[in-house]
Design a protein around this motif. Structure first.
Motif, PDB file in Angstrom:
ATOM      1  N   UNK A 101      36.869 138.718  96.119  1.00 40.66           N
ATOM      2  CA  UNK A 101      36.805 138.089  94.803  1.00 40.66           C
ATOM      3  C   UNK A 101      38.234 137.823  94.342  1.00 40.66           C
ATOM      4  N   UNK A 102      38.604 136.566  94.285  1.00 43.72           N
ATOM      5  CA  UNK A 102      39.975 136.231  93.907  1.00 43.72           C
ATOM      6  C   UNK A 102      40.310 136.713  92.503  1.00 43.72           C
ATOM      7  N   UNK A 103      39.315 136.754  91.631  1.00 44.36           N
ATOM      8  CA  UNK A 103      39.571 137.145  90.242  1.00 44.36           C
ATOM      9  C   UNK A 103      39.958 138.611  90.099  1.00 44.36           C
ATOM     10  N   UNK A 104      39.821 139.398  91.165  1.00 43.51           N
ATOM     11  CA  UNK A 104      40.218 140.808  91.108  1.00 43.51           C
ATOM     12  C   UNK A 104      41.626 141.034  91.647  1.00 43.51           C
ATOM     13  N   UNK A 105      42.230 140.015  92.242  1.00 43.30           N
ATOM     14  CA  UNK A 105      43.561 140.173  92.828  1.00 43.30           C
ATOM     15  C   UNK A 105      44.634 140.008  91.754  1.00 43.30           C
ATOM     16  N   UNK A 106      45.564 140.957  91.632  1.00 43.06           N
ATOM     17  CA  UNK A 106      46.628 140.833  90.628  1.00 43.06           C
ATOM     18  C   UNK A 106      47.550 139.654  90.953  1.00 43.06           C
ATOM     19  N   UNK A 107      47.685 138.763  90.024  1.00 43.28           N
ATOM     20  CA  UNK A 107      48.520 137.577  90.228  1.00 43.28           C
ATOM     21  C   UNK A 107      49.947 137.941  90.623  1.00 43.28           C
ATOM     22  N   UNK A 108      50.537 138.920  89.954  1.00 47.64           N
ATOM     23  CA  UNK A 108      51.949 139.238  90.168  1.00 47.64           C
ATOM     24  C   UNK A 108      52.236 139.748  91.582  1.00 47.64           C
ATOM     25  N   UNK A 109      51.244 140.325  92.223  1.00 48.54           N
ATOM     26  CA  UNK A 109      51.452 140.814  93.585  1.00 48.54           C
ATOM     27  C   UNK A 109      51.504 139.677  94.603  1.00 48.54           C
ATOM     28  N   UNK A 110      51.065 138.499  94.205  1.00 53.67           N
ATOM     29  CA  UNK A 110      50.994 137.368  95.137  1.00 53.67           C
ATOM     30  C   UNK A 110      51.800 136.164  94.658  1.00 53.67           C
ATOM     31  N   UNK A 111      52.532 136.331  93.576  1.00 51.21           N
ATOM     32  CA  UNK A 111      53.245 135.222  92.938  1.00 51.21           C
ATOM     33  C   UNK A 111      54.229 134.528  93.872  1.00 51.21           C
ATOM     34  N   UNK A 112      54.890 135.284  94.747  1.00 50.44           N
ATOM     35  CA  UNK A 112      55.913 134.717  95.626  1.00 50.44           C
ATOM     36  C   UNK A 112      55.459 134.636  97.080  1.00 50.44           C
ATOM     37  N   UNK A 135      51.604 131.194  85.585  1.00 51.44           N
ATOM     38  CA  UNK A 135      50.832 131.155  86.827  1.00 51.44           C
ATOM     39  C   UNK A 135      50.782 129.732  87.374  1.00 51.44           C
ATOM     40  N   UNK A 136      50.551 128.789  86.495  1.00 52.90           N
ATOM     41  CA  UNK A 136      50.495 127.383  86.908  1.00 52.90           C
ATOM     42  C   UNK A 136      51.823 126.948  87.513  1.00 52.90           C
ATOM     43  N   UNK A 137      52.924 127.321  86.868  1.00 53.04           N
ATOM     44  CA  UNK A 137      54.247 126.951  87.372  1.00 53.04           C
ATOM     45  C   UNK A 137      54.509 127.574  88.740  1.00 53.04           C
ATOM     46  N   UNK A 138      54.087 128.819  88.932  1.00 58.69           N
ATOM     47  CA  UNK A 138      54.280 129.482  90.223  1.00 58.69           C
ATOM     48  C   UNK A 138      53.481 128.790  91.322  1.00 58.69           C
ATOM     49  N   UNK A 139      52.283 128.324  90.982  1.00 56.81           N
ATOM     50  CA  UNK A 139      51.467 127.608  91.961  1.00 56.81           C
ATOM     51  C   UNK A 139      52.120 126.278  92.344  1.00 56.81           C
ATOM     52  N   UNK A 140      52.662 125.569  91.360  1.00 60.83           N
ATOM     53  CA  UNK A 140      53.328 124.291  91.628  1.00 60.83           C
ATOM     54  C   UNK A 140      54.573 124.506  92.485  1.00 60.83           C
ATOM     55  N   UNK A 141      55.349 125.549  92.188  1.00 55.28           N
ATOM     56  CA  UNK A 141      56.535 125.845  93.005  1.00 55.28           C
ATOM     57  C   UNK A 141      56.139 126.131  94.446  1.00 55.28           C
ATOM     58  N   UNK A 142      55.071 126.886  94.618  1.00 54.39           N
ATOM     59  CA  UNK A 142      54.608 127.179  95.969  1.00 54.39           C
ATOM     60  C   UNK A 142      54.179 125.929  96.702  1.00 54.39           C
TER      61      UNK A 142
END
Length: 250
Positions: A101-112, A135-142
């Motif tokens: 379940x993606x909604x259970x994964x902490x965003x900050x642990x996967x940000x980079x 979060x949106x900005x981090x996704x765009x950077x990736x």
């Protein structure tokens, strides 16, 4: 590893699940594994019976027992996680699958993360509402750093937009606080549009050349498809006076 295109081969048994991935070892030490991956936005719509049936179809079609079903839930919620078929005394079929379940994964642990799939799915992970713009900005950077193809960039940006779902105020905040990412998005669109124009000009040129000179040799077709937009325009101008293919693309 490759995607298995099975719609034609399965016929009426084909189901609109995500395309199976076939993993093979070239040295033959292990048999092929088929990963059947299903993405489900709403867990309530998920059917374990449908997934089990599809896995059995894949196993029969590819003559293998090495099938690994995987379900990616974009949202949390109740869903059947196993299937047991049998009677009062005995269970004759047990079906299990891997799930996340993606909604259970902490965003900050996967940000980079350097995994493009992970970065695109940052908006589907767990974060506070006030972090949505970040979060949106981090996704765009990736997306900008991990995917070089303009067409895929544009397609994946649409995916990020849909699941981030910024409102007007969040969009304004994003434009104010993340100018580099905004410029990246603009570049995505410009490169996508430029590639579209180039492809359109190449198709038009080849169509006119086929009418004038007949079927094009493969080297000529490849050269036209690889040419930039300016070169294609020059070749289009030449075709009206040229007497051969070489005179057009020399």
């Amino acid at each position: 590893m490759r995607e298995e295109q099975l719609k034609e081969r399965l016929g009426e048994r084909f189901r609109e699940l995500d395309i199976p991935l076939l993993v093979e070892w070239p040295d033959g030490r292990r048999a092929a594994l088929v990963f059947v991956v299903e993405e489900e936005t709403d867990p309530k719509r998920f059917s374990v019976l449908r997934l089990a049936h599809y896995c059995l179809d894949i196993a029969e079609l590819l003559d293998t027992r090495r099938v690994v079903p995987v379900v990616v839930f974009l949202r949390g919620g109740p869903a059947e996680r196993k299937l047991d078929l049998g009677g009062d005394e005995q269970t004759y079929l047990r079906f299990r699958f891997l799930s996340i379940e993606l909604s259970t994964l902490p965003y900050r642990e996967h940000r980079d993360s350097r995994n493009i799939v992970v970065r695109l799915n940052l908006p589907n992970m767990n974060y506070a509402p006030q972090e949505r713009v970040e979060v949106y900005a981090a996704a765009v950077r990736g997306l900008a750093s991990l995917e070089p193809d303009p067409e895929r960039q544009r397609k994946y940006l649409d995916f990020v937009d849909i699941y981030a779902d910024l409102d007007d105020q969040e969009r304004k905040r994003y434009e104010r606080e993340y100018p580099d990412e905004v410029q990246t998005m603009t570049s995505f669109s410009e490169r996508f549009e430029a590639k579209g124009r180039q492809q359109g000009e190449a198709v038009a040129l080849m169509r006119v050349m086929r009418r004038k000179f007949g079927e094009l040799p493969e080297p000529a077709r490849q050269r036209i498809e690889a040419a930039d937009a300016q070169t294609l325009l020059e070749w289009i101008d030449r075709i009206f006076t040229a007497e051969s293919i070489d005179e057009v693309i020399h």
